[in-house]
Design a protein around this motif. Structure first.
Motif, short mmCIF file in Angstrom:
data_model
loop_
_atom_site.label_atom_id
_atom_site.label_comp_id
_atom_site.label_asym_id
_atom_site.label_seq_id
_atom_site.Cartn_x
_atom_site.Cartn_y
_atom_site.Cartn_z
N THR A 58 0.87 -1.35 -0.06
CA THR A 58 -0.09 0.08 0.13
C THR A 58 0.74 1.22 -0.01
OG1 THR A 58 -1.82 -1.24 1.17
CG2 THR A 58 -1.64 1.26 1.26
N THR A 61 2.43 1.97 -3.45
CA THR A 61 1.45 2.26 -4.26
C THR A 61 0.61 3.89 -4.06
OG1 THR A 61 0.94 0.16 -4.17
CG2 THR A 61 -0.73 1.81 -5.44
N VAL A 62 0.34 3.91 -2.68
CA VAL A 62 -0.13 5.24 -2.56
C VAL A 62 0.89 6.59 -2.28
CG1 VAL A 62 -1.46 6.44 -0.77
CG2 VAL A 62 -2.00 3.98 -1.38
N LEU A 63 2.06 6.23 -1.76
CA LEU A 63 2.81 7.35 -1.56
C LEU A 63 3.16 8.12 -2.86
CD1 LEU A 63 5.07 6.18 1.69
CD2 LEU A 63 3.36 7.91 1.33
N LEU A 65 1.60 8.48 -5.40
CA LEU A 65 0.42 9.17 -5.63
C LEU A 65 0.04 10.41 -4.95
CD1 LEU A 65 -2.13 6.03 -6.42
CD2 LEU A 65 -0.92 7.50 -8.27
N LYS A 66 0.35 10.20 -3.80
CA LYS A 66 0.29 11.29 -2.73
C LYS A 66 1.19 12.55 -3.55
CE LYS A 66 -0.13 12.90 1.93
NZ LYS A 66 -0.23 12.18 3.25
N VAL A 67 2.41 12.20 -3.43
CA VAL A 67 3.61 13.11 -3.82
C VAL A 67 3.02 13.69 -5.05
CG1 VAL A 67 5.94 13.37 -4.49
CG2 VAL A 67 5.31 11.89 -2.62
N GLY A 69 0.11 14.31 -6.02
CA GLY A 69 -1.37 15.10 -6.00
C GLY A 69 -2.33 14.29 -6.68
N LEU A 71 -4.39 11.80 -5.43
CA LEU A 71 -5.13 11.21 -4.42
C LEU A 71 -6.56 12.05 -4.38
CD1 LEU A 71 -2.90 9.38 -2.00
CD2 LEU A 71 -4.23 8.48 -3.83
N ARG A 72 -6.61 13.26 -4.42
CA ARG A 72 -7.82 14.05 -4.47
C ARG A 72 -8.23 14.82 -5.33
NH1 ARG A 72 -7.42 16.78 1.39
NH2 ARG A 72 -9.79 17.05 0.75
N GLU A 78 -14.96 18.51 -4.76
CA GLU A 78 -15.08 18.02 -3.10
C GLU A 78 -16.23 18.66 -2.55
OE1 GLU A 78 -12.42 18.26 0.65
OE2 GLU A 78 -11.53 17.73 -1.17
#
Length: 107
Positions: A58, A61-63, A65-67, A69, A71-72, A78
């Motif tokens: 995880t 995979t996720v880090l 994507l977060k770096v 930008g 993921l949001r 929103e």
């Protein structure tokens, strides 16, 4: 996963794996062959290794994507709601009030 290490009796172990005669292990509750914690220890180790593996996969995979930008969604989506922003034009029954709210938010 740990319940098998607690409640496995010798017969269940023989059916599922292999008959080791009198040395066949069992769960911690049944205490066959003394107080044998082999199955319980293996199940706890398996659970911890699974948690570590899932966390690692995880993370890799996720880090990124977060770096990057990714993921949001943007603030307007929103605030409005992703379903409404994505499907408002596709649904002919979308009310005029909803369309006005979308137009007001877009401004």
């Amino acid at each position: 996963m740990v319940t098998a290490g607690l409640f496995t009796d010798q017969m269940d172990y023989k059916v599922a794996f292999v008959d080791r005669g009198d040395a066949t292990p069992c769960g911690a509750v049944y205490r066959c062959n003394g107080y044998n914690l082999n199955i319980l220890g293996a199940n706890i180790a398996f659970t911890l290794i699974t948690i570590l593996w899932v966390g690692f996969v995880t993370g890799i995979t996720v880090l990124p994507l977060k770096v990057m930008g990714l993921l949001r969604v943007d603030e307007m989506t929103e605030d409005t709601g992703l379903d409404l922003m994505t499907f408002a034009e596709a649904i002919p029954e979308t009310s005029k009030i909803t369309k006005r709210k979308l137009a007001a938010i877009a401004e």
